[in-house]
Write a protein that holds these residues in place. Structure first.
Motif, PDB file in Angstrom:
ATOM      1  N   MET A  72       0.853  -1.179   0.000  1.00 26.16           N
ATOM      2  CA  MET A  72       0.000   0.000   0.000  1.00 26.16           C
ATOM      3  C   MET A  72       0.900   1.244   0.000  1.00 26.16           C
ATOM      4  O   MET A  72       1.805   1.352   0.823  1.00 26.16           O
ATOM      5  CB  MET A  72      -0.912  -0.012   1.228  1.00 26.16           C
ATOM      6  N   PRO A  73       0.637   2.194  -0.906  1.00 27.85           N
ATOM      7  CA  PRO A  73       1.459   3.400  -0.959  1.00 27.85           C
ATOM      8  C   PRO A  73       1.304   4.242   0.307  1.00 27.85           C
ATOM      9  O   PRO A  73       0.252   4.244   0.945  1.00 27.85           O
ATOM     10  CB  PRO A  73       0.924   4.162  -2.172  1.00 27.85           C
ATOM     11  N   THR A  74       2.343   4.961   0.641  1.00 27.72           N
ATOM     12  CA  THR A  74       2.278   5.877   1.781  1.00 27.72           C
ATOM     13  C   THR A  74       1.604   7.171   1.349  1.00 27.72           C
ATOM     14  O   THR A  74       1.466   7.448   0.146  1.00 27.72           O
ATOM     15  CB  THR A  74       3.683   6.198   2.311  1.00 27.72           C
ATOM     16  N   LEU A  75       1.230   7.989   2.322  1.00 28.10           N
ATOM     17  CA  LEU A  75       0.659   9.293   1.997  1.00 28.10           C
ATOM     18  C   LEU A  75       1.662  10.143   1.234  1.00 28.10           C
ATOM     19  O   LEU A  75       1.295  10.867   0.303  1.00 28.10           O
ATOM     20  CB  LEU A  75       0.196  10.003   3.266  1.00 28.10           C
ATOM     21  N   ILE A  76       2.921  10.060   1.608  1.00 27.20           N
ATOM     22  CA  ILE A  76       3.946  10.829   0.897  1.00 27.20           C
ATOM     23  C   ILE A  76       3.990  10.407  -0.573  1.00 27.20           C
ATOM     24  O   ILE A  76       4.014  11.259  -1.469  1.00 27.20           O
ATOM     25  CB  ILE A  76       5.328  10.652   1.572  1.00 27.20           C
ATOM     26  N   GLU A  77       3.955   9.106  -0.827  1.00 24.71           N
ATOM     27  CA  GLU A  77       3.966   8.622  -2.212  1.00 24.71           C
ATOM     28  C   GLU A  77       2.724   9.089  -2.966  1.00 24.71           C
ATOM     29  O   GLU A  77       2.810   9.440  -4.153  1.00 24.71           O
ATOM     30  CB  GLU A  77       4.069   7.097  -2.238  1.00 24.71           C
ATOM     31  N   ASP A  78       1.582   9.114  -2.293  1.00 22.26           N
ATOM     32  CA  ASP A  78       0.366   9.610  -2.938  1.00 22.26           C
ATOM     33  C   ASP A  78       0.492  11.091  -3.278  1.00 22.26           C
ATOM     34  O   ASP A  78       0.152  11.512  -4.395  1.00 22.26           O
ATOM     35  CB  ASP A  78      -0.856   9.373  -2.048  1.00 22.26           C
ATOM     36  N   TYR A  79       0.968  11.900  -2.340  1.00 23.03           N
ATOM     37  CA  TYR A  79       1.155  13.326  -2.610  1.00 23.03           C
ATOM     38  C   TYR A  79       2.117  13.543  -3.779  1.00 23.03           C
ATOM     39  O   TYR A  79       1.909  14.420  -4.609  1.00 23.03           O
ATOM     40  CB  TYR A  79       1.713  14.057  -1.382  1.00 23.03           C
ATOM     41  N   GLU A  80       3.174  12.763  -3.834  1.00 18.63           N
ATOM     42  CA  GLU A  80       4.215  12.964  -4.842  1.00 18.63           C
ATOM     43  C   GLU A  80       3.912  12.310  -6.185  1.00 18.63           C
ATOM     44  O   GLU A  80       4.646  12.511  -7.149  1.00 18.63           O
ATOM     45  CB  GLU A  80       5.550  12.434  -4.314  1.00 18.63           C
ATOM     46  N   SER A  81       2.823  11.586  -6.287  1.00 18.70           N
ATOM     47  CA  SER A  81       2.520  10.799  -7.486  1.00 18.70           C
ATOM     48  C   SER A  81       2.193  11.641  -8.712  1.00 18.70           C
ATOM     49  O   SER A  81       2.380  11.187  -9.837  1.00 18.70           O
ATOM     50  CB  SER A  81       1.347   9.856  -7.210  1.00 18.70           C
ATOM     51  N   GLY A  82       1.651  12.826  -8.504  1.00 17.43           N
ATOM     52  CA  GLY A  82       1.187  13.621  -9.636  1.00 17.43           C
ATOM     53  C   GLY A  82      -0.178  13.208 -10.141  1.00 17.43           C
ATOM     54  O   GLY A  82      -0.769  13.867 -10.994  1.00 17.43           O
ATOM     55  N   ASP A  83      -0.700  12.109  -9.622  1.00 15.60           N
ATOM     56  CA  ASP A  83      -2.021  11.593 -10.011  1.00 15.60           C
ATOM     57  C   ASP A  83      -3.073  12.291  -9.146  1.00 15.60           C
ATOM     58  O   ASP A  83      -3.067  12.130  -7.922  1.00 15.60           O
ATOM     59  CB  ASP A  83      -2.049  10.081  -9.785  1.00 15.60           C
TER      60      ASP A  83
END
Length: 157
Positions: free
Chosen positions: A1-12
């Motif tokens: 499961m992606p972290t919140l940081i990864e979600d913020y940085e995804s660009g999606d």
């Protein structure tokens, strides 16, 4: 499961908005601490991401999520986020154990609440209104209070 940081940085946009809403509703220091240390990078990585929104721009929610992180960093009580957004429904905040509704006006589209934070006791006058969507304006009475140290023990309140 992606972290919140990864979600913020995804660009999606969908992932960014997922992180935004998780942050706004979060009271878990273990999830917020990493966001504090990466906040400048998160701001940079989300700049220019088109988040949409018709009546209430979703970029406004992103800005609010960043202020939630700043409030946590600065030791402010969780409730200090309430005046910054029109999305905090007093009934839902009470159901989550975050606020106590002490009194209300006659129920209807436009009504008022008196609410108190369950962590610090801050009292708010809350106005409910409706213009395409229902909104709530939280106005604190008196001085802002800091979050108690006990609020960080054991994670989410």
């Amino acid at each position: 499961m992606p972290t919140l940081i990864e979600d913020y940085e995804s660009g999606d946009p969908r992932r960014v908005l997922h992180a935004v809403w998780q942050t706004i509703g979060c009271r878990d220091p273990e999830l917020l601490k990493p966001l504090v240390t990466t906040l400048p990078r998160l701001r940079s990585r989300t700049e220019g991401v088109e988040l949409g929104g018709m009546i209430y721009l979703n970029s406004t929610h992103l800005d609010h999520a960043f202020r939630v992180i700043e409030n946590y960093r600065d030791g402010l009580c969780w409730c200090m986020a309430y005046p910054d957004s029109l999305t905090y429904d007093p009934r839902k905040e009470q159901d989550r154990g975050h606020a106590e509704i002490r009194s209300t006006s006659t129920p209807g589209w436009e009504m008022t609440y008196e609410c108190a934070c369950t962590v610090c006791g801050q009292v708010f006058d809350v106005e409910q209104g409706d213009h395409h969507v229902t909104w709530w304006r939280w106005v604190p009475r008196g001085l802002k209070r800091r979050r108690s140290a006990a609020a960080d023990v054991g994670g989410a309140a």
